[in-house]
Design a protein around this motif. Structure first.
Motif, mmCIF file in Angstrom:
data_model
loop_
_atom_site.group_PDB
_atom_site.id
_atom_site.type_symbol
_atom_site.label_atom_id
_atom_site.label_comp_id
_atom_site.label_asym_id
_atom_site.label_seq_id
_atom_site.Cartn_x
_atom_site.Cartn_y
_atom_site.Cartn_z
ATOM 1 N N SER A 141 -13.968 -7.324 -39.356
ATOM 2 C CA SER A 141 -12.667 -6.910 -39.573
ATOM 3 C C SER A 141 -11.782 -4.902 -39.367
ATOM 4 O O SER A 141 -11.014 -4.791 -38.919
ATOM 5 N N GLY A 142 -12.922 -4.426 -39.990
ATOM 6 C CA GLY A 142 -12.516 -2.783 -39.487
ATOM 7 C C GLY A 142 -12.919 -2.456 -38.458
ATOM 8 O O GLY A 142 -11.795 -2.186 -37.103
ATOM 9 N N GLU A 143 -14.062 -2.966 -37.129
ATOM 10 C CA GLU A 143 -13.848 -2.612 -35.186
ATOM 11 C C GLU A 143 -12.465 -3.187 -35.141
ATOM 12 O O GLU A 143 -11.668 -3.096 -33.675
ATOM 13 N N VAL A 144 -12.326 -4.228 -35.830
ATOM 14 C CA VAL A 144 -11.033 -5.322 -34.715
ATOM 15 C C VAL A 144 -10.085 -4.314 -35.145
ATOM 16 O O VAL A 144 -8.714 -4.643 -34.582
ATOM 17 N N GLU A 145 -9.782 -4.214 -36.499
ATOM 18 C CA GLU A 145 -8.338 -3.203 -36.163
ATOM 19 C C GLU A 145 -8.034 -1.645 -36.304
ATOM 20 O O GLU A 145 -7.901 -1.450 -35.073
ATOM 21 N N VAL A 146 -9.570 -1.629 -35.895
ATOM 22 C CA VAL A 146 -10.058 -0.066 -34.650
ATOM 23 C C VAL A 146 -8.998 -0.284 -33.550
ATOM 24 O O VAL A 146 -8.455 0.726 -32.573
ATOM 25 N N MET A 147 -9.809 -1.389 -32.690
ATOM 26 C CA MET A 147 -9.272 -1.401 -31.925
ATOM 27 C C MET A 147 -7.452 -1.840 -31.587
ATOM 28 O O MET A 147 -6.459 -1.145 -30.626
ATOM 29 N N ILE A 148 -6.868 -2.362 -32.556
ATOM 30 C CA ILE A 148 -5.626 -2.927 -32.839
ATOM 31 C C ILE A 148 -4.513 -1.808 -32.909
ATOM 32 O O ILE A 148 -3.639 -1.406 -31.558
ATOM 33 N N LEU A 149 -5.410 -0.648 -33.642
ATOM 34 C CA LEU A 149 -4.470 0.169 -33.940
ATOM 35 C C LEU A 149 -4.755 1.537 -32.964
ATOM 36 O O LEU A 149 -3.538 2.016 -32.742
ATOM 37 N N ALA A 150 -6.118 1.856 -31.817
ATOM 38 C CA ALA A 150 -6.044 2.358 -30.776
ATOM 39 C C ALA A 150 -5.112 2.027 -29.768
ATOM 40 O O ALA A 150 -4.557 3.285 -29.562
ATOM 41 N N GLN A 151 -5.260 0.333 -29.621
ATOM 42 C CA GLN A 151 -4.240 0.050 -28.346
ATOM 43 C C GLN A 151 -2.383 0.134 -28.361
ATOM 44 O O GLN A 151 -1.377 0.524 -27.918
ATOM 45 N N LYS A 152 -2.375 0.924 -29.985
ATOM 46 C CA LYS A 152 -0.745 0.840 -30.747
ATOM 47 C C LYS A 152 0.119 1.829 -29.487
ATOM 48 O O LYS A 152 -0.696 3.449 -28.827
ATOM 49 N N GLU A 153 1.008 2.255 -29.733
ATOM 50 C CA GLU A 153 1.968 2.996 -28.513
ATOM 51 C C GLU A 153 2.071 4.688 -29.692
ATOM 52 O O GLU A 153 2.684 3.957 -31.250
ATOM 53 N N PRO A 154 1.829 5.542 -29.544
ATOM 54 C CA PRO A 154 0.819 5.959 -28.470
ATOM 55 C C PRO A 154 -0.638 5.333 -28.304
ATOM 56 O O PRO A 154 -1.276 5.575 -29.697
ATOM 57 N N ILE A 155 -0.782 5.244 -28.087
ATOM 58 C CA ILE A 155 -2.421 4.592 -27.176
ATOM 59 C C ILE A 155 -3.604 5.697 -27.841
ATOM 60 O O ILE A 155 -3.056 7.425 -27.422
ATOM 61 N N ALA A 156 -4.355 5.078 -28.089
ATOM 62 C CA ALA A 156 -5.340 6.456 -29.052
ATOM 63 C C ALA A 156 -6.313 7.632 -28.239
ATOM 64 O O ALA A 156 -6.335 7.237 -27.404
ATOM 65 N N ASP A 157 -6.514 8.417 -28.336
ATOM 66 C CA ASP A 157 -7.293 9.879 -27.281
ATOM 67 C C ASP A 157 -8.056 9.150 -27.181
ATOM 68 O O ASP A 157 -9.104 9.529 -26.753
ATOM 69 N N LEU A 158 -9.206 8.998 -28.412
ATOM 70 C CA LEU A 158 -10.103 8.797 -28.841
ATOM 71 C C LEU A 158 -10.798 7.491 -30.183
ATOM 72 O O LEU A 158 -9.877 7.831 -30.841
ATOM 73 N N VAL A 159 -11.457 6.827 -29.911
ATOM 74 C CA VAL A 159 -12.325 5.799 -30.974
ATOM 75 C C VAL A 159 -13.184 6.117 -31.451
ATOM 76 O O VAL A 159 -13.916 6.969 -30.183
ATOM 77 N N ILE A 160 -13.778 6.619 -32.829
ATOM 78 C CA ILE A 160 -15.158 6.786 -32.539
ATOM 79 C C ILE A 160 -15.554 5.964 -33.839
ATOM 80 O O ILE A 160 -15.067 5.172 -34.741
ATOM 81 N N ILE A 161 -16.766 5.618 -33.348
ATOM 82 C CA ILE A 161 -17.293 3.778 -33.397
ATOM 83 C C ILE A 161 -18.830 4.213 -33.052
ATOM 84 O O ILE A 161 -19.029 4.407 -31.967
ATOM 85 N N ASP A 162 -19.404 3.705 -33.955
ATOM 86 C CA ASP A 162 -21.138 3.078 -32.793
ATOM 87 C C ASP A 162 -21.718 2.102 -33.003
ATOM 88 O O ASP A 162 -22.214 1.973 -32.396
ATOM 89 N N ASP A 163 -20.655 1.062 -33.356
ATOM 90 C CA ASP A 163 -20.901 -0.240 -33.113
ATOM 91 C C ASP A 163 -20.971 -0.362 -31.741
ATOM 92 O O ASP A 163 -20.720 -0.424 -31.390
ATOM 93 N N ASN A 164 -22.471 -0.976 -30.881
ATOM 94 C CA ASN A 164 -22.475 -1.094 -29.395
ATOM 95 C C ASN A 164 -21.564 -2.331 -29.063
ATOM 96 O O ASN A 164 -20.857 -1.789 -28.098
#
Length: 170
Positions: free
Chosen positions: A78-101
């Protein structure tokens, strides 16, 4: 100011090696989805306490429950899912910091710029915020963070901390 979204594992690791402040020094404010914040603060440990202390530069974002969550859940937490959703919101994220492959693969597929904890440490070294990466990698491994020998050697080489130095390898 760039929009940076961070997942739980990098937060936990950086807290446990006493380097959470690197995120503030490199990026100013970072965004953390509520599911990630809840995951990291579920236990009253070092990561929990340090994350709560950083409330002036870590922005907690609530992601509304919707159909997008169901789409990503097949392979992500769920945390990774929310990272993806938040990163795609306007403005789109400049960088996502995540370790899971799997999460990195998904983020790349979505066209997001991705790095992990080791990438953050490498950037911090290049910017003069830390002197050495080798001891941090050793501590990370002692704490149970898996780093393959190949990746470890690559990071050490890129940081200029290998025995021969980058020039010696040419």
């Amino acid at each position: 100011m760039p929009k940076i979204v961070v997942n739980s594992t990098p937060l936990i690791i950086l807290c446990n090696i006493d380097k959470l402040s690197i995120l503030k020094e490199l990026y100013g404010e970072v965004c953390v989805p509520e599911a990630v914040f809840n995951e990291v603060t579920a236990k009253p440990d070092t990561a929990c306490l340090k994350l709560k202390e950083a409330n002036n530069w870590i922005k907690i974002i609530k992601i509304p429950q919707n159909e997008k969550l169901k789409i990503y859940r097949a392979r992500l937490h769920s945390g990774e899912v929310e990272v993806m959703i938040l990163a795609q919101k306007e403005p789109i994220a400049d960088l996502v910091i995540i370790d899971d492959n799997a999460a990195k693969t998904t983020a790349n597929f979505l066209g997001l710029k991705v790095t992990g904890t080791l990438g953050v440490l490498l950037k911090a070294k290049k910017e003069g915020l830390i002197k050495e990466i080798k001891p941090l990698i050793k501590t990370m491994k002692e704490l149970g963070f898996y780093i393959s020998d190949k990746i470890e050697q690559l990071i050490i080489t890129l940081s200029g901390e290998d025995d021969e130095g980058i020039i010696g390898k040419q």
